[in-house]
Design a protein around this motif. Structure first.
Motif, PDB file in Angstrom:
ATOM      1  N   PRO A   1       1.348   4.401   0.323  1.00 51.03           N
ATOM      2  CA  PRO A   1       0.322   5.431   0.224  1.00 51.03           C
ATOM      3  C   PRO A   1       0.273   6.029  -1.176  1.00 51.03           C
ATOM      4  O   PRO A   1       1.295   6.226  -1.805  1.00 51.03           O
ATOM      5  CB  PRO A   1       0.787   6.491   1.229  1.00 51.03           C
ATOM      6  N   ILE A   2      -0.892   6.274  -1.592  1.00 53.95           N
ATOM      7  CA  ILE A   2      -1.061   6.769  -2.944  1.00 53.95           C
ATOM      8  C   ILE A   2      -1.045   8.280  -2.921  1.00 53.95           C
ATOM      9  O   ILE A   2      -1.795   8.916  -2.198  1.00 53.95           O
ATOM     10  CB  ILE A   2      -2.376   6.260  -3.538  1.00 53.95           C
TER      11      ILE A   2
ATOM     12  N   ASN B   1     -12.139  -3.073   5.115  1.00 49.44           N
ATOM     13  CA  ASN B   1     -11.106  -2.737   6.067  1.00 49.44           C
ATOM     14  C   ASN B   1     -10.193  -1.639   5.598  1.00 49.44           C
ATOM     15  O   ASN B   1      -9.380  -1.139   6.335  1.00 49.44           O
ATOM     16  CB  ASN B   1     -10.254  -3.973   6.365  1.00 49.44           C
ATOM     17  N   GLU B   2     -10.320  -1.364   4.386  1.00 47.63           N
ATOM     18  CA  GLU B   2      -9.497  -0.279   3.876  1.00 47.63           C
ATOM     19  C   GLU B   2     -10.302   0.983   3.889  1.00 47.63           C
ATOM     20  O   GLU B   2     -10.151   1.834   3.041  1.00 47.63           O
ATOM     21  CB  GLU B   2      -9.040  -0.601   2.449  1.00 47.63           C
TER      22      GLU B   2
ATOM     23  N   THR C   1     -10.258   3.519   5.406  1.00 48.00           N
ATOM     24  CA  THR C   1      -9.553   4.787   5.417  1.00 48.00           C
ATOM     25  C   THR C   1      -9.239   5.243   4.011  1.00 48.00           C
ATOM     26  O   THR C   1      -9.551   6.353   3.619  1.00 48.00           O
ATOM     27  CB  THR C   1      -8.237   4.640   6.198  1.00 48.00           C
ATOM     28  N   GLU C   2      -8.635   4.354   3.294  1.00 48.84           N
ATOM     29  CA  GLU C   2      -8.256   4.752   1.955  1.00 48.84           C
ATOM     30  C   GLU C   2      -9.480   5.021   1.128  1.00 48.84           C
ATOM     31  O   GLU C   2      -9.519   5.949   0.354  1.00 48.84           O
ATOM     32  CB  GLU C   2      -7.429   3.656   1.277  1.00 48.84           C
TER      33      GLU C   2
ATOM     34  N   ILE D   1     -12.305   6.084   1.943  1.00 48.21           N
ATOM     35  CA  ILE D   1     -12.896   7.384   2.236  1.00 48.21           C
ATOM     36  C   ILE D   1     -11.964   8.471   1.752  1.00 48.21           C
ATOM     37  O   ILE D   1     -12.378   9.499   1.251  1.00 48.21           O
ATOM     38  CB  ILE D   1     -13.128   7.512   3.747  1.00 48.21           C
ATOM     39  N   LEU D   2     -10.730   8.193   1.876  1.00 44.23           N
ATOM     40  CA  LEU D   2      -9.775   9.183   1.416  1.00 44.23           C
ATOM     41  C   LEU D   2     -10.036   9.493  -0.037  1.00 44.23           C
ATOM     42  O   LEU D   2     -10.153  10.629  -0.439  1.00 44.23           O
ATOM     43  CB  LEU D   2      -8.365   8.626   1.597  1.00 44.23           C
ATOM     44  N   ARG D   3     -10.101   8.424  -0.798  1.00 41.75           N
ATOM     45  CA  ARG D   3     -10.317   8.638  -2.212  1.00 41.75           C
ATOM     46  C   ARG D   3     -11.644   9.313  -2.449  1.00 41.75           C
ATOM     47  O   ARG D   3     -11.774  10.204  -3.257  1.00 41.75           O
ATOM     48  CB  ARG D   3     -10.318   7.308  -2.955  1.00 41.75           C
TER      49      ARG D   3
ATOM     50  N   GLU E   1      -9.984   1.350  12.912  1.00 45.65           N
ATOM     51  CA  GLU E   1      -9.628   0.135  12.176  1.00 45.65           C
ATOM     52  C   GLU E   1      -8.314  -0.435  12.674  1.00 45.65           C
ATOM     53  O   GLU E   1      -8.148  -1.646  12.821  1.00 45.65           O
ATOM     54  CB  GLU E   1      -9.508   0.453  10.669  1.00 45.65           C
TER      55      GLU E   1
ATOM     56  N   SER F   1       0.117   4.036   5.912  1.00 42.52           N
ATOM     57  CA  SER F   1       0.851   4.838   4.937  1.00 42.52           C
ATOM     58  C   SER F   1      -0.062   5.837   4.264  1.00 42.52           C
ATOM     59  O   SER F   1       0.377   6.922   3.903  1.00 42.52           O
ATOM     60  CB  SER F   1       1.526   3.931   3.903  1.00 42.52           C
TER      61      SER F   1
END
Lengths: 644, 145
Positions: A83-84, A133-134, A136-137, A139-141, B55, B90
């Protein structure tokens, strides 16, 4: 947390790449995932680095050392492991600043640079490319950045505006890049392997000014040497070094692209067999040569096919990148006109003036030109000939050339068997075309413009021919020289990319001329190039010229001079007379061709002033490119891969 | 009254979250997520977590389908799914889930089907636990709003 960055997100790498290309000046840094559904992150990384020279930061949950190493190798500025954390994101600005400062330093030293107006007042753009597929990330960003954006007034540290200390960076303009390339060519790309050879070939085909002269390498193409050769005031070794690295990546990428294009090696070889004797040395011959060479036949085929606009159904060609091929064919078109005038040294060659009109068929339409050679159909670009025979000029040339080519074919075939294709496998298909390859798009236009008047002169002098630079590689088996033709057009100068010639009478002495030397150690490579160039470039007349020229010790060069203006390897600009490059009088030294190039007779005429846009348009018209990618082309895009 | 109720709900929510933190189900990344939520994006966490659930469920289903297939041999593809899961978990702060995924990935790199099957079991268990807990948290937070 208030970074005040403007963020653009894409869930597809291809979309991101297009965005980047469309709005080149709008982004400061790219954040990309490694594993994406449509494109490999590293590929995107390379492309962005090459085309847009933006800092790219990779991110992935995959933190394995090997993968991180790959990121570094591909040129990533940083590799974030998920995780970033927010702090890591906040620190992204350092990459932007670092790059800017380096460029500023370079710019201070360099002399001829445009002021790259990247001033962004207080807002850095970061583009995120993440896989679907990412989400989540992604959108997070996005969210994070969005909210950060809302707090611009806070003027956080992250809001550091590099533009404050911004100075123009080293812009690898077309001229500069040409100088670079020619310097590299003189030195030869070290660590040449097959894939790079092919890549060179491709880049050459796509950019005629990239003369390839592997065989001429007497010293390594290290930045220091390149810098010396380039002799550009203010350019630092670091500039050259980084540019060289990018160039290598670019070539590698090209070879990768070539590799992707499926293959019809068998078909090629088949055609080779079918044409044991050189009849009209048409496409098939070219193919044969290509096939016999070490260049992946499919690549050459594709290029060739595209160049020729797939005139015959016999050619089973993979669909190569339309843009790239178009570019190549642009090159071809340029060459063709030159060929008409040059190669055959025959008086009124029937210049197919229709070349410009039918862009895809330009190369093909030179049948009539080869009247003198009978069986030869002139295909532009370059003549590759393993010319043993110096005296190939004139009508005899046809037969001789045929023989030569056959010889060459055989040699190459042997070589071909010895050397399996070394192109690396690319598991990913490249969706993104190298649309930013240097393309002398204007060439076609210029050809159109200067086509009829200049190409063929009754007395064999090119008054307005394109510049052809032929360097003759020396195949191992015989000491013939290898001619790598390079077609440049006066008009091309406008494009900038191919604009080798800064002045009317100046001919960039590098590249081609230096390549004319019988350097056998380059034989292997020579073969590659030879075949490569032959593909689509046939210039039979040139081969012999090259040979004689090369020797400079034999008296046949006079012959060359008398006959065809461009026959030889010189840069013939529009309106220039034949380069007396092959002047026999030259002392026997490697640089002799160069000197010849600078013969006062040369007058590179800048015919292209007015056609800066036209050619491009014409090109597009005639291109008949079906791919949508073409629309992305713009004169700027076509200009140079490496310049900003 | 309402205020008290809200506070209590919020307290419940915090308690739940604290428990999850203690158990190692969530880690500080989740806290960072929380910090991103503000007036401009009031439902940030909720949205992000929901996306994650959607997802992840797809990925889990794929993994299950892959593994339970008799002729399964495509560990590579499984690795791709796992990478995605690791990344998203994560980033959410789902520490335990991502740990299990890492172990799962190791097993798949060794091409060990039994290892993968076991890992899949644990993964699904962890995932369900996380989902239930977070649903609870959200439910509580929703009712308190």
């Amino acid at each position: 947390m208030n970074c005040s960055w403007r963020v653009t997100t894409c869930s597809q790498a291809t979309v991101a790449l297009n965005l980047l290309r469309e709005r080149k000046g709008c982004f400061d840094v790219v954040l990309s995932d490694v594993h994406m559904p449509d494109m490999d992150g590293f590929k995107l990384l390379e492309l962005v680095g090459l085309e847009m020279d933006l800092p790219v930061i990779m991110m992935s949950a995959d933190g394995r050392t090997s993968v991180v190493m790959m990121g570094i190798r591909h040129g990533a500025c940083d590799y974030l492991i998920k995780p970033i954390r927010e702090e890591e994101l906040k620190n992204i600005w350092q990459h932007v600043v670092r790059k800017r400062w380096h460029e500023n330093k370079e710019h201070e030293h360099s002399g001829s640079l445009d002021d790259n107006d990247r001033n962004k007042r207080g807002n850095d753009d970061a583009e995120y490319a993440s896989s679907a597929n990412e989400g989540t990330e992604g959108i997070l960003r996005t969210q994070k950045k969005k909210r950060d954006m809302k707090e611009e007034e806070d003027g956080e540290l992250e809001n550091d505006d590099p533009s404050a200390s911004k100075k123009p960076r080293v812009v690898w303009s077309v001229e500069l890049h040409q100088q670079f390339v020619s310097a590299v060519n003189q030195l030869g790309i070290d660590s040449m392997n097959f894939s790079l050879n092919v890549a060179w070939l491709l880049s050459w085909l796509l950019d005629p000014f990239l003369t390839l002269s592997f065989w001429s390498s007497s010293s390594e193409a290290v930045p220091k040497r390149i810098l010396e050769l380039m002799n550009v005031p203010g350019l630092t070794r670091e500039n050259v070094a980084s540019h060289l690295q990018k160039f290598r990546l670019y070539l590698k990428r090209l070879s990768g692209v070539a590799q992707q294009q499926g293959g019809i090696p068998t078909s090629f070889c088949g055609s080779v067999e079918q044409n044991p004797k050189l009849g009209p040395l048409g496409i098939f011959d070219i193919q044969a040569l290509a096939a016999s060479g070490q260049i992946p036949p499919q690549t050459l085929a594709a290029l060739h096919a595209e160049l020729l606009g797939r005139p015959t159904g016999n050619l089973v060609l993979p669909a190569m990148d339309q843009p790239a091929l178009l570019q190549a064919s642009l090159q071809g078109s340029k060459c063709i006109s030159v060929d008409h005038g040059v190669a055959y040294g025959q008086p009124p060659m029937k210049c197919s003036t229709n070349i410009p009109k039918q862009f895809p068929h330009q190369i093909l339409s030179t049948e009539d030109v080869h009247s003198g050679f009978g069986s030869w159909t002139s295909h532009s670009l370059c003549t590759l000939g393993a010319g043993n025979n110096p005296s190939m000029l004139g009508a005899q040339n046809g037969n001789m050339l045929v023989g030569m080519l056959q010889n060459q074919q055989r040699q190459q075939q042997q070589q071909h068997q010895q050397k399996p294709s070394m192109l690396t496998e690319h598991s990913h298909s490249i969706n993104v075309q190298p649309s930013c390859l240097v393309v002398p798009s204007q060439s076609s236009a210029s050809f159109q413009a200067g086509n009829s008047p200049g190409l063929v002169n009754p007395n064999g002098n090119f008054s307005r021919s394109s510049v052809i630079d032929y360097s003759i590689p020396v195949p191992q088996s015989n000491n013939s020289s290898f001619v790598v033709g390079q077609l440049s057009n006066g008009d091309l100068k406008t494009t900038g990319v191919l604009n080798r010639y800064s002045g009317p009478n100046s001919i960039s002495p590098s590249v081609s001329s230096s390549s004319v030397n019988a350097d056998n150690n380059a034989g292997q490579k020579a073969h590659n190039l030879t075949t490569a160039f032959t593909a689509g470039i046939q210039l039979p007349g040139l081969v012999p010229n090259a040979t004689e020229y090369q020797g400079s010790s034999n008296g046949k060069s006079t012959q060359v001079l008398d006959q065809g203006p461009l026959r030889n390897l010189g840069f013939v600009g529009k309106g220039t007379s034949i380069p007396s490059r092959f002047a026999v009088d030259e002392p026997d030294e490697p640089e002799s061709p160069i000197r010849n190039l600078n013969h006062p007779k040369f007058c590179v005429e800048n015919c292209g002033k007015n056609v800066k846009e036209e050619p491009h348009l014409d090109y597009i018209e005639n291109a008949r490119v079906g791919t949508p990618i073409l629309q992305h082309f713009s004169p700027n895009d076509l200009m140079s891969v490496f310049s900003e | 009254m309402l205020g008290l109720g809200e506070d209590r709900l919020r307290a419940d929510m915090n308690r739940l979250l604290t428990l999850l933190f203690h158990q190692g189900v969530l880690d500080e990344q989740f806290l960072q997520l929380q910090q991103l939520q503000d007036e401009t994006s009031p439902n940030f966490i909720f949205e992000v977590v929901n996306i994650y659930f959607n997802e992840s469920e797809k990925l889990l289903r794929n993994l299950r389908d892959l593994l339970l297939d008799r002729e399964f041999s495509d560990y590579q593809r499984m690795g791709v799914h796992l990478n995605q899961l690791i990344g998203s978990s994560s980033s959410i702060g789902a520490k335990r889930v991502s740990n299990v995924c890492v172990a799962f990935r190791a097993a798949s790199e060794q091409n060990s089907r039994p290892g993968c099957l076991r890992a899949l079991e644990v993964l699904e268990h962890e995932y369900c636990y996380l989902k239930n807990r977070l649903d609870e948290v959200f439910h509580v937070s929703k009712s308190s709003n």
